[in-house]
Each structure stands twice: as C-alpha cells, then as structure tokens.
Design an enzyme around this catalytic site. Structure first.
Site, PDB file in Angstrom:
ATOM      1  N   ASP A   1     -19.277   4.761  -4.266  1.00  0.00           N
ATOM      2  CA  ASP A   1     -18.244   4.257  -5.156  1.00  0.00           C
ATOM      3  C   ASP A   1     -18.315   2.723  -5.150  1.00  0.00           C
ATOM      4  O   ASP A   1     -19.072   2.120  -4.381  1.00  0.00           O
ATOM      5  CB  ASP A   1     -16.851   4.766  -4.746  1.00  0.00           C
TER       6      ASP A   1
HETATM    7  C1  BGC Z   1     -13.468   4.345  -8.842  1.00  0.00           C
HETATM    8  C2  BGC Z   1     -14.463   5.336  -9.398  1.00  0.00           C
HETATM    9  C3  BGC Z   1     -15.138   4.783 -10.611  1.00  0.00           C
HETATM   10  C4  BGC Z   1     -15.796   3.471 -10.250  1.00  0.00           C
HETATM   11  C5  BGC Z   1     -16.559   2.840 -11.381  1.00  0.00           C
HETATM   12  C6  BGC Z   1     -14.060   2.960  -8.695  1.00  0.00           C
HETATM   13  O1  BGC Z   1     -13.079   2.024  -8.416  1.00  0.00           O
HETATM   14  O2  BGC Z   1     -12.986   4.798  -7.611  1.00  0.00           O
HETATM   15  O3  BGC Z   1     -13.807   6.536  -9.683  1.00  0.00           O
HETATM   16  O4  BGC Z   1     -16.050   5.694 -11.120  1.00  0.00           O
HETATM   17  O5  BGC Z   1     -14.788   2.573  -9.837  1.00  0.00           O
HETATM   18  O6  BGC Z   1     -15.750   2.323 -12.344  1.00  0.00           O
END
Ligand code: BGC
Length: 761
Positions: free
Chosen positions: A289
């Site tokens: 993530d």
């Molecule tokens: C979130 C994810 C997301 C990623 C990309 C993160 O802050 O937890 O769910 O896909 O950002 O935007």
C-alpha cells in the site's frame, strides 16, 4: 490515431530487431515463462529494480498537464508503472515514452483507484453489497473496466474486501460489510467484472484485492491502527474474501498498513508467503500500500533500507510510493542483505502481470481518446448505475406506509445533502467529475414536475462548528450558512408542506480513508433540525446519506420513514427519486449491523456465544453477558431491510435430518409476496454448529437467494446443504467439519428466523 498505430508498429519491429521487447501474442504459462525469462536475461539490475517501483503520478486533472517527473523516471527506466494520472491522451504519451524511448521498451502498469466506478459512479461498495446481487456488482466492475481501460488504466486497486465489525472505521464504506460468506461472493464478482475472461482483452483490467490482511479490524475503528487477532479468527472470520478473490484469479494483491502479529503486513513473511503463496497458491503480483515500506519506521520496525529488504524477503514484488525498492535494494544486495533471486522473482511477477494483461502485444491496450469520449459516462452506463443504486437503498422504517410518496404533494425538501450534487458519490470517486452530478433537489423537481411542488431549504450545516465541518467535507465542500437562519428557513418551508423529506447524514468524505468517527449519530445541528421538523407534527421521511452504520435509535422511535441511501454514485439523485416516488420498490438489506449505541461496538451477528448468554433482552440480567444501560440487541440486524410490499414465509422443511460427509440435504421454504406491489426479497440461510471442538458462531450465513415476486406470487426457495458448508478452521488450523448436531435457519434477516436441526454423521 492511424499515425500512432504506425509509430507503435515500427517501434515494435525495431525493438524486436534490436533484441528488445518482443511480442508475446500467444497465451499459456510456458510461453509466458519463456518470454519473461528471455526478457530478463537482457535486463540490468537497475532495469529490474525499476520494474519494482510504483510512484504516484499525482495528476488527476483532466487537462493536458503532463507529469514531467514521471516522464523523466520512465525515460531513465526507474519505474514499472505509475498511478493517479487521469486522461487517455496523457497516459498514452507516458506509455509511448516507455515503449519507444527506453532500451527495452517495456510497457507500464497504469493503476488507479477505480473503486466503484470511473466517471459513471456506482454506489459505494458497502451499499453495493446491500443489493445482495453479485451480478450487479460484476456489472458495475465490468462498466468500470470499460471506462477505465479506454482512458488508459490497466490496473485498478479494487476490490477492497476487508471484513469490518466496527463502523467507527471510515473505510467500512469500501468493503462488503461484516460477513465473510457474502464478502467472498462479492469479492469474486468484482474480480470477474474487472478482469473479464482472462484480463487480456482491450477492455479488461487487472484487479487488486486489498488490503491483505485484516485492515478492517483496526483497534477502536481508528484508521491505520493496530490489529491483534487469533489465527482462528483470521481464518474463519476475515481471510475468506481475500482467498475468494485469489480463487477467482485476481491478478494482484495489495498488502495492508496494519501490523499482523506485531509485524507490519508489508513485511510479514508468514502472511505474504506462507498463507498467500503457499497455502492459497497465489502466483500474481503483490504490491504494497501507499508508502507502507516507509511507514515501517514509525511502526518502530526498520528504516527504509532495511524495511525494503524485509518487504522483499516477505514476498512483496512492487513498492508503491516509498521508493525504497528502487533506491536501496542495490545496496542491500551488495551488502548481502537480500538475495538476487528475490529481486528476480519480484521483477518476474511484474513482467508476468504485464504479459497477462497483454501489454507486450499492445502496450496501449484499450487506451483510445475517441473511445474514451464515447464510453465514459455514457447514457447506457449511467442508466445501469441508476438502476443499481436503487437496488442498494435500504428501507429501515416505513410507518403507515408513508413511502412511496405521491408526486402531487407539496414536499419540503430539507437538509444539507438536498442540494449537494457534488456529494452524491462518496469516497474513492477520484476519477469522476462531481460537479456534473445532479442534486437531489433538481431530480425531485423533475420527478414532480406538473404534479406537485418542492420547497427547498438547506436547514442546517453538516456540523454546527465550522472547523469540524471543514474536516468532514474534505475536498467536496458544501457551502455553509448561519445555523440559526438555516433552521428558521427550514421551519418556514416545512410549515407550507404536506410532507417533509429530510436529506441528512454524513457528507461524502465523512467515510472512506482517514475518516474515523467516535460519535455515530447524525451530526449535531442536523439532529436538532430533525427534532424540530418532527415537532411540526408533519410526516417526516429521513433520507439518510451515510458511508457507515449510524446510531439511529432516536430516529427509529420518532421519524415516520427512514430510507438509507448511502452514497449512491453519480446517478444517485434520480435513483433516490425512483424509490421515493415508487417507480422502484426498495430491496436492499443491510450487510452491516446498525448498533443501538456506540458502546455496543463491535457488534456483529456472527458472534460466539458466551458461557453466560443474555436472557430476556428487555431487562437487565445480572451476571449474564450484557450491559446495565443497553441491551445486546442491534437496532437493525444484519440482513435487515423492508420493501414497499410484504413477504410471508411458510414453514421450513428439510428433506432429511441427517447427512454423512459425502451427502447433502435440502432446506425448503415457501415465500409469498403478500403486499401491494411487486418486489425482490432476499431469503437468507444460516447455519450453527451446536457443539464443536471450539466455540462456533451463533449463526453464519451460508446461502441466500434474491427472488423477484409479483404481487400475490409465491416461490419455493431451496438451499442445498452439504458437509463442506459445515467446515471451519479448527485450533490446529485444519479445515474440518465435525460430526454432531447443527441448526439451519432461514428467514428475511439474521434476527427473524425459523430453525430446524440436523445431524452430520
Ligand atoms: C489506500 C489504498 C489505495 C492507495 C492508492 C492508500 O492510501 O490505503 O486503498 O489503493 O492509497 O491510492
């Protein structure tokens, strides 16, 4: 267009002649291995590390802005993909740079959070799950893929399948609720929709199941917080939907921000390798993530270089945003802290994902400016989104059949959500254009045109206090007014009306990432408004906008009708009118428990019993497991939802009362539409293992059927039950069913059930 194609064809030929990127063309694992092996033999260490790097493009503007930094990184072979760039032309140009201006011409993964629609936005995932309609979810994912791929995106960071039992957590909005069985069915539907048959066609994109794992169990519902859980709970209560996505062939998995067993999931080898790869056989791409490798420092585990080495060793293939893989793995390799084989493995997985997507054959895949114009937010998609949205609304209360309303009335439409077109989509709708969306006021004026009259008043701010409201509104503000004046205007409007429709609740960004709440009531000034509207004595319909269960104990006792419309997407306003005026009967049922009070949380239907179960819920029973000041009962249980018609259930029958390991039995029940209109009913089937080697949930959803019944019509609904459905992960984490007595229950929700017993021999 023609010119671009020619350029690509020449580039491809040139690349092949130069020993560069060849065309994969054919499918098959063997061909893919040969192709990727051949390509990797020609790659330098730096080029391999580049493939592991996934930065954010940070450019969601629809104009022609080009991200100079990303372009430079592509030219230098520093990235394997990027995300957060919007626009077919821009993306095409970035892809062209990768294909034509780098030594090997390796195409890029282009990611985005297309979570519940691209520009045609569907309801938030929690709402979608309340349709209990996996076909609708699959359709929404398919349409998302069609729009996203035409706009250059080949990878979506969806589905989010984190089981959540704590509505304080804002990200409950992004998942399918609290149940692992329903969550698994939905997870597979998302994957099928995004990836289509095999992910390779021009309008098929790679799905990414997230956040592996257990992110929804953050302590206190506070985002990013600690998770601590037994292995039995992980396997039985939380892992199911991730595994279902893997079984459905999901191309990628994203790890979660939280710790699992004290180790950040990002670097948790047991989770990433033992469970995901070895036990479940996942052979796709594993991405972190956002900056979660970097976050291992504040977690108190490791700085960037060491954290990168740990994440790679744990099984991570691609590093989102931290830059640690690209920036530090070479040094770690030189120091002997990582194995070259792990770098190769990660690089191979990135290349395989690209191969499976067909990017080596056509790096632009469906990306096409003209097609994008044609399909994005097109009428056909919007029509489906409108129909889907109406399926997700949950009718929580309808005293005296106040709903549906007759359009020939004078309606006072009141509330901060009534004229907030930019707030219809809810969280994770970054790729949409919220300013184009119809407000409820506009839709209601259209729906009542020539018949009745709508008098609008905003009635209140979202919160009385400006600072809290700013935090709540995020990037989609609703203009503020003076609290007192707004209230007076609303009361004046109400005085002229036959019926009051109050559009209240959470603003769109009060749920989603980093949107945890401790107070789950309708916010202060809105609640005051609702009480004052009720005090007028006029009938009140509450249209509840929310991304999570709210505490509606007062509302349930005082407001005539409550229709929970969640965040319904770009077409929500029309969909709400379809239901409010009775074109469509509501059929949604809750997939998350609505508590009576915040103090009951976590509150979920599939809990274990205690040694001292509560007795009569209407009184306090000392030395039972309960509260002095509140019952254990939810306000609205899992599975609950009303319709404009009524359904009656006949007596359930079982064709056998005993089965053996290879056998099955059938539970049948006759369901009749006994009300005044046609409608859908979702019949639910639950099982309880009465005595087992460990305490088992009081009931677990094991089947459901969504049936359409015309007024007066009946249907025999059947559920086949076999021994596999009785299995669970025991103390040794063996997946077993244990002989003995079981209870099977059927009914319209998890509280209102009839039960029979059978034996597994
Ligand atoms: C979130 C994810 C997301 C990623 C990309 C993160 O802050 O937890 O769910 O896909 O950002 O935007």
């Amino acid at each position: 267009m023609k010119l671009q194609k020619t350029v690509w064809a020449l580039a491809a030929v040139a690349a092949i002649l130069a020993g560069g990127c060849a065309s994969d063309n054919s499918g098959g694992e063997r061909e893919m291995n040969e192709f990727v092996t051949g390509l990797m033999e020609r790659m330098t260490l730096e080029e391999k590390l580049g493939q592991l790097n996934l930065p954010s493009g940070g450019d969601m503007t629809t104009g022609a802005v080009m991200n100079a930094e990303i372009t430079e990184m592509i030219k230098n072979g520093e990235i394997g993909g990027f995300f957060n760039v919007k626009g077919a032309q821009k993306i095409k140009e970035l892809q062209r740079t990768a294909v034509e201006e780098t030594r090997l011409g390796i195409p890029l993964l282009v990611g985005a959070d297309v979570i519940h629609g691209y520009e045609t936005v569907f309801p938030i995932p929690l709402a979608l799950s309340c349709s209990w309609n996996p076909e609708a979810v699959e359709r929404m994912a398919r349409i998302s893929a069609v729009e996203a791929s035409a706009n250059g995106i080949n990878w979506t960071f969806s589905p989010m399948v984190d089981i959540c039992r704590d509505p304080r957590w804002g990200r409950i909005a992004e998942g399918s609720g609290e149940d692992p069985f329903l969550g698994s069915v939905m997870a597979a539907a998302y994957v099928r929709g995004y990836q289509g048959k095999e992910m390779k066609q021009s309008n098929e994109i790679m799905a990414c199941v997230k956040h592996f794992a257990l992110y929804g169990a953050a302590e206190g519902g506070r985002d990013y917080n600690t998770v601590d859980m037994s292995r039995q709970q992980m396997y039985n209560g939380y892992f199911g939907p991730y595994k279902a996505a893997v079984d459905a062939g999901v191309g990628s998995v994203m790890s979660s921000f939280n710790v699992v067993d004290g180790i950040p999931a990002t670097a948790n080898r047991w989770l990433m390798t033992d469970v995901l790869r070895d036990q479940w056989g996942f052979d796709g791409l594993l991405v972190t993530d956002y900056n979660s490798i970097g976050e291992m420092l504040p977690h108190g585990v490791a700085g960037l270089r060491e954290a990168s080495a740990m994440a790679l060793d744990a099984g991570t293939d691609m590093d989102m945003v931290s830059g640690g893989f690209y920036g530090t793995l070479k040094e770690s390799l030189e120091k002997g802290d990582v194995d070259k084989s792990d770098i190769d493995r990660a690089c191979r997985r990135v290349l395989e994902a690209k191969y499976r997507l067909g990017l080596f054959s056509d790096p632009y895949k469906g990306c096409d400016v003209d097609l994008a114009k044609q399909v994005t937010y097109c009428d056909e998609h919007r029509k489906t989104a409108r129909e889907t949205a109406a399926e997700t609304f949950v009718l929580l209360r309808n005293e005296g059949d106040l709903l549906p309303l007759k359009p020939n009335k004078t309606i006072a439409l009141i509330g901060p959500m009534a004229d907030a077109g930019n707030n219809m989509c809810g969280m994770w709708s970054m790729t949409c254009t919220p300013d184009n969306h119809k407000s409820l006021l506009t839709a209601m004026n259209e729906a009542t045109e020539g018949a009745g009259r709508v008098i609008y008043a905003k009635g209140s701010n979202v919160y009385g206090d400006e600072r809290t409201e700013t935090a709540a509104n995020g990037i989609r503000p609703i203009a503020r007014g003076d609290n007192e004046r707004l209230l007076n205007e609303a009361l004046a409007a109400a005085a002229k009306a036959d019926v009051i429709v109050a559009a209240l609740g959470e603003s769109a960004e009060m749920s989603g990432e980093s949107a945890s709440r401790t107070d789950l009531e309708i916010p202060d000034v809105q609640k005051t408004l609702l009480r004052r509207l009720k005090a007028t004595g006029k009938p009140v319909v509450l249209l509840l906008f929310t991304g999570r269960p709210l505490v509606l104990t007062w509302e349930n006792g005082n407001v005539d009708a409550i229709l929970n419309v969640w965040y319904g997407g770009s077409e929500a306003a029309d969909a709400i009118c379809d239901v409010v005026f009775g074109k469509v009967a509501p059929s949604g049922k809750l997939t998350t428990t609505f508590p009576r009070s915040v103090g009951q949380i976590p509150l979920y239907y599939n809990h274990l019993n205690t040694g001292r179960p509560d007795g009569d819920p209407t009184q306090f029973n000392r030395y039972n497991s309960n509260y002095i000041d509140e019952s254990n009962e939810p306000l609205y249980p899992f599975g609950y939802g009303l319709s404009y018609t009524t359904f009656s259930y006949g007596e359930m029958t079982l064709d056998k009362t005993a089965i053996n390991a290879g056998g099955s039995l059938t539970a049948s029940v006759k369901v009749s539409n006994t009300g005044n209109c046609d409608g859908y009913e979702t019949v639910q089937m639950y099982i309880h293992d009465v005595l087992a080697s460990q305490s088992r949930p009081v009931k677990e959803l094991k089947g459901f059927r969504r049936v359409f019944l015309k007024q007066g019509e009946s249907a025999e609904v059947k559920f086949e039950i076999n021994a596999d459905m009785l299995k669970f992960y025991n103390y040794k984490l063996e997946y077993v069913c244990e002989p003995g007595e079981f209870e099977v229950s059927v009914g319209p929700d998890s509280r209102n059930l009839q039960t029979l017993k059978f034996t597994l021999e």
